[in-house]
Design an enzyme around this catalytic site. Sequence first.
Site, PDB file in Angstrom:
ATOM      1  N   VAL A 121      10.615   6.772   7.032  1.00 51.06           N
ATOM      2  CA  VAL A 121      11.201   7.459   5.811  1.00 51.06           C
ATOM      3  C   VAL A 121      11.529   6.428   4.924  1.00 51.06           C
ATOM      4  O   VAL A 121      12.754   6.174   4.466  1.00 51.06           O
ATOM      5  CB  VAL A 121      12.324   8.229   6.377  1.00 51.06           C
ATOM      6  CG1 VAL A 121      11.772   9.658   6.830  1.00 51.06           C
ATOM      7  CG2 VAL A 121      13.383   7.569   7.080  1.00 51.06           C
ATOM      8  N   GLY A 122      10.531   5.597   4.544  1.00 47.94           N
ATOM      9  CA  GLY A 122      10.412   4.600   3.516  1.00 47.94           C
ATOM     10  C   GLY A 122      10.339   5.145   2.200  1.00 47.94           C
ATOM     11  O   GLY A 122      10.684   6.414   1.782  1.00 47.94           O
ATOM     12  N   LYS A 162      -7.730  -4.612  -1.703  1.00 48.62           N
ATOM     13  CA  LYS A 162      -6.607  -4.690  -1.104  1.00 48.62           C
ATOM     14  C   LYS A 162      -6.105  -5.854  -0.860  1.00 48.62           C
ATOM     15  O   LYS A 162      -6.862  -6.788  -0.397  1.00 48.62           O
ATOM     16  CB  LYS A 162      -6.425  -3.988   0.427  1.00 48.62           C
ATOM     17  CG  LYS A 162      -5.068  -3.278   0.597  1.00 48.62           C
ATOM     18  CD  LYS A 162      -4.602  -2.097   0.200  1.00 48.62           C
ATOM     19  CE  LYS A 162      -3.351  -1.843   0.581  1.00 48.62           C
ATOM     20  NZ  LYS A 162      -2.854  -0.286   0.069  1.00 48.62           N
TER      21      LYS A 162
HETATM   22  P1  NAD Z   1       7.573   1.651   3.107  1.00 42.68           P
HETATM   23  O1  NAD Z   1       7.616   0.163   3.588  1.00 42.68           O
HETATM   24  O2  NAD Z   1       8.426   2.025   2.013  1.00 42.68           O
HETATM   25  O3  NAD Z   1       7.975   2.676   4.206  1.00 42.68           O
HETATM   26  C1  NAD Z   1       7.382   2.509   5.590  1.00 42.68           C
HETATM   27  C2  NAD Z   1       8.698   2.962   6.651  1.00 42.68           C
HETATM   28  O4  NAD Z   1       7.832   3.198   7.891  1.00 42.68           O
HETATM   29  C3  NAD Z   1       9.521   2.130   6.601  1.00 42.68           C
HETATM   30  O5  NAD Z   1      10.920   2.558   6.430  1.00 42.68           O
HETATM   31  C4  NAD Z   1       9.255   1.352   7.899  1.00 42.68           C
HETATM   32  O6  NAD Z   1      10.630   0.826   8.670  1.00 42.68           O
HETATM   33  C5  NAD Z   1       8.986   2.361   8.614  1.00 42.68           C
HETATM   34  N1  NAD Z   1       8.135   2.150   9.973  1.00 42.68           N
HETATM   35  C6  NAD Z   1       7.390   1.008  10.200  1.00 42.68           C
HETATM   36  N2  NAD Z   1       6.830   1.308  11.570  1.00 42.68           N
HETATM   37  C7  NAD Z   1       7.332   2.280  12.003  1.00 42.68           C
HETATM   38  C8  NAD Z   1       7.440   3.008  13.381  1.00 42.68           C
HETATM   39  N3  NAD Z   1       6.424   2.472  14.249  1.00 42.68           N
HETATM   40  N4  NAD Z   1       7.975   4.066  13.582  1.00 42.68           N
HETATM   41  C9  NAD Z   1       8.559   4.778  12.352  1.00 42.68           C
HETATM   42  N5  NAD Z   1       8.943   4.311  11.133  1.00 42.68           N
HETATM   43  C10 NAD Z   1       8.378   3.022  11.071  1.00 42.68           C
HETATM   44  O7  NAD Z   1       5.979   2.060   2.689  1.00 42.68           O
HETATM   45  P2  NAD Z   1       5.610   3.156   1.934  1.00 42.68           P
HETATM   46  O8  NAD Z   1       5.345   2.739   0.593  1.00 42.68           O
HETATM   47  O9  NAD Z   1       6.490   4.489   2.083  1.00 42.68           O
HETATM   48  O10 NAD Z   1       4.297   3.733   2.521  1.00 42.68           O
HETATM   49  C11 NAD Z   1       4.035   4.357   3.951  1.00 42.68           C
HETATM   50  C12 NAD Z   1       2.684   4.356   4.175  1.00 42.68           C
HETATM   51  O11 NAD Z   1       1.935   5.072   2.985  1.00 42.68           O
HETATM   52  C13 NAD Z   1       1.705   3.000   4.135  1.00 42.68           C
HETATM   53  O12 NAD Z   1       0.958   3.062   5.389  1.00 42.68           O
HETATM   54  C14 NAD Z   1       1.083   2.873   3.029  1.00 42.68           C
HETATM   55  O13 NAD Z   1       0.209   2.258   2.955  1.00 42.68           O
HETATM   56  C15 NAD Z   1       0.982   4.533   2.726  1.00 42.68           C
HETATM   57  N6  NAD Z   1       0.712   4.655   1.089  1.00 42.68           N
HETATM   58  C16 NAD Z   1       1.843   4.522   0.235  1.00 42.68           C
HETATM   59  C17 NAD Z   1       1.596   4.585  -0.933  1.00 42.68           C
HETATM   60  C18 NAD Z   1       2.650   4.654  -2.147  1.00 42.68           C
HETATM   61  O14 NAD Z   1       2.653   4.842  -3.153  1.00 42.68           O
HETATM   62  N7  NAD Z   1       3.634   3.854  -1.760  1.00 42.68           N
HETATM   63  C19 NAD Z   1       0.420   5.210  -1.415  1.00 42.68           C
HETATM   64  C20 NAD Z   1      -0.703   5.517  -0.355  1.00 42.68           C
HETATM   65  C21 NAD Z   1      -0.442   5.375   0.629  1.00 42.68           C
END
Ligand code: NAD
Length: 349
Positions: A182-183, A80
């Site tokens: 909700v990212g 990572k």
């Molecule tokens: P992202 O950055 O697009 O979305 C994360 C969201 O969480 C953002 O909107 C952010 O503002 C919000 N956030 C942060 N802290 C918060 C809190 N305390 N309360 C509420 N909201 C909060 O990221 P993503 O790509 O959607 O990934 C989300 C999670 O899933 C991460 O932990 C990531 O490591 C994991 N993940 C993602 C993927 C992928 O394909 N994108 C794959 C495996 C794991």
Amino acid sequence: MGVFDHAEFDNHESLHYFQDEATGLQAIIAVHSTALGPAAGGCRRWTYASDADALTDALRLSRGMTYKNAVAGLQFGGGKSVILASPNAPKSPRLFAAFGRAVASLGGRYITAEDVGCSVDDMRHVREETEFVSGLPQNGSSAGGDPSPWTALGCYQGIEAAVEARLGKDSLKGLRVAVQGVGHVGLYLCRQLHEAGAELIVSDVNPDHLELIKAELPVIEVAPSELLYADVDVLAPCALGNVLTSTTIPRIRAKVIAGAANNQLATEADGARLAERDILYAPDYVINAGGIISVAGEYYGSSSEAEVRADVCRIRDRLQSIFDEAKSTGRPTNELADELARNLVAAAQ
Ligand code: NAD
């Protein structure tokens, strides 16, 4: 800052620190294991309170990737990277190109892709400097593109499996699901949950992301500090890690926890705490493997989109067997998943 005696150090094979004066890039790449293949895992760009926090994140996330890739049956080890976001290092094509040079310098021991704070577009700039990157724009019907929809699909199916195992229901219709964050993934997941008839309770710390979802779906918004404790059937953490702790777990009302965030448990003991409360926890790196399955299909160039879909749908079966074993043995789901992952890596060594 100690590394070898760090609480999260787990015999990581190597750690690499990078600095690029021209762009302000500061990044850490952690290679946890290459036993099953090159260490693969996304790049997270985040504002850390300190270098020490960035190191902790890189150490934990890279170990999680080893386990995730092993359980998903991928020819990848675990790694990572984290980019330390700061006003001195604004997001730019040059910054990601500099990061690409850092990845290239490892000669293929580490393969990157997008994670929190990075996009498909950013990976295009990484690709200008290295071939060891995936999650690039999709080409026709071959695998590729943003991994998030695949992660969301795996999570959706995992939620269905967990609801069946814990609540005995074969539908999500009428169930209340709280989604933290909700990212990229959270939004795709909410769309599927809504389509299945679930009621959505959401929170985010980014008002733009909240506006986006509120314009599209009927959601109930709650404050970030309240989301974990909402009166719901399912809690889906889709933001950052360390949300399930000795402090938060006693107050959680959901019966199922199943979401995309990496490293949801603060410690291994928190998995046992959840089990003691009869809360069924879907181990994060099992349920959220959809994205890396897509990344692997793209990287090895061997999979079509249809094959990726079929592979992501196997996440449900993996979870079901963990849930069955947890039921028959009384052991926490996280322990069972860790044991499975460690055995797979040991067999490869
Ligand atoms: P992202 O950055 O697009 O979305 C994360 C969201 O969480 C953002 O909107 C952010 O503002 C919000 N956030 C942060 N802290 C918060 C809190 N305390 N309360 C509420 N909201 C909060 O990221 P993503 O790509 O959607 O990934 C989300 C999670 O899933 C991460 O932990 C990531 O490591 C994991 N993940 C993602 C993927 C992928 O394909 N994108 C794959 C495996 C794991």
